[in-house]
Design a protein around this motif. Sequence first.
Motif, short mmCIF file in Angstrom:
data_model
loop_
_atom_site.label_atom_id
_atom_site.label_comp_id
_atom_site.label_asym_id
_atom_site.label_seq_id
_atom_site.Cartn_x
_atom_site.Cartn_y
_atom_site.Cartn_z
N ILE A 246 1.01 4.25 -2.93
CA ILE A 246 0.84 5.68 -2.65
C ILE A 246 2.03 6.46 -3.21
N GLU B 237 -2.07 10.11 4.06
CA GLU B 237 -2.37 8.67 4.02
C GLU B 237 -1.09 7.86 4.13
N LEU C 165 -2.53 12.43 -0.12
CA LEU C 165 -1.74 11.20 -0.26
C LEU C 165 -0.61 11.16 0.77
N LYS D 71 0.83 -1.21 0.00
CA LYS D 71 0.00 0.00 0.00
C LYS D 71 0.87 1.26 0.00
N ALA E 177 0.03 7.69 7.73
CA ALA E 177 -0.78 6.75 8.52
C ALA E 177 -0.34 5.31 8.27
#
Length: 295
Positions: free
Chosen positions: A172, A279, A276, A168, A282
């Motif tokens: 990104i 994110e 982005l 993931k 995180a």
Amino acid sequence: MTGFARATGELQTGLHDVKWLFEVKSVNGKALDIKTKLPLEYEDLSFELKRIAGKYLQRGNVSVFLELQNCNENTQVKINDALLKQLTDKAIELYYNYENELEKPRSTDLLSMRGVVETVETPFSDADRAILCAHLMEDFEVLCRKLAVDRRNEGEKVQGALSAILEKISAIVQRLEDIANSQPEKIKKKLDEQIKQWLGDANINEDRLAQEVVLYVTRADVREEIDRLKAHIQTAAELLNSSEAVGRRLDFLCQELNREANTTCSKSSDVEQTALGMELKALIEQFREQIQNIE
């Protein structure tokens, strides 16, 4: 790095029949911290137990517990006559002074007082103690191997979760790279529109405009950060497939990933890029939390 293992053992040596219980448990920790809880007369084994545990474990807070039970039938009872006499005299005195308020003293009550009755076990000879300690160390080493296997099995499960998060993160970063590659043209177009809005039909020096574009692009360009993010992601993927203990190195990589993510967010002049970046931060935090579970 969590795990638990237990083992019991028994040994007959000389006049002694000894049983023991070993328990070892570990929880997450950045370094290896081993604490032992042993019978007082066997505290000297603490150093050797820690040395053995260090052969199989490299990270985590580890607790070692040892319980020993001597089933020796030659155990003798010793009565402290002087203390018993003092307690008896005092009990009789109190009874006569408060005959209507106190019950008559009973021998069972007096004998149950702390320090009156003691058990005296036949002491271990040096040879018997050495034999017992050797068996304890052998048992503990087997226990550490079991704990290491338990932790390795957990690590394989965590590896899958880490790989999924890393994928993931990589996705990104790829989207951020696409945005970064298109930024120079967007900035030039935006500046052109703003200059026309502010200055109307005034002639603009193309060289001057180019300088402003370069300045804005330099401030907003995150391609170097993205290159470093991609390098860190590749290193993390290689470490996850390693058979060595990589927890500390992955912990350091998380710091570097987070550093580049912060810079990407601070340079951002694009709403999508900022979203982005947040994110990404995180996901890096999720990755860091999972790393605490591996060695």
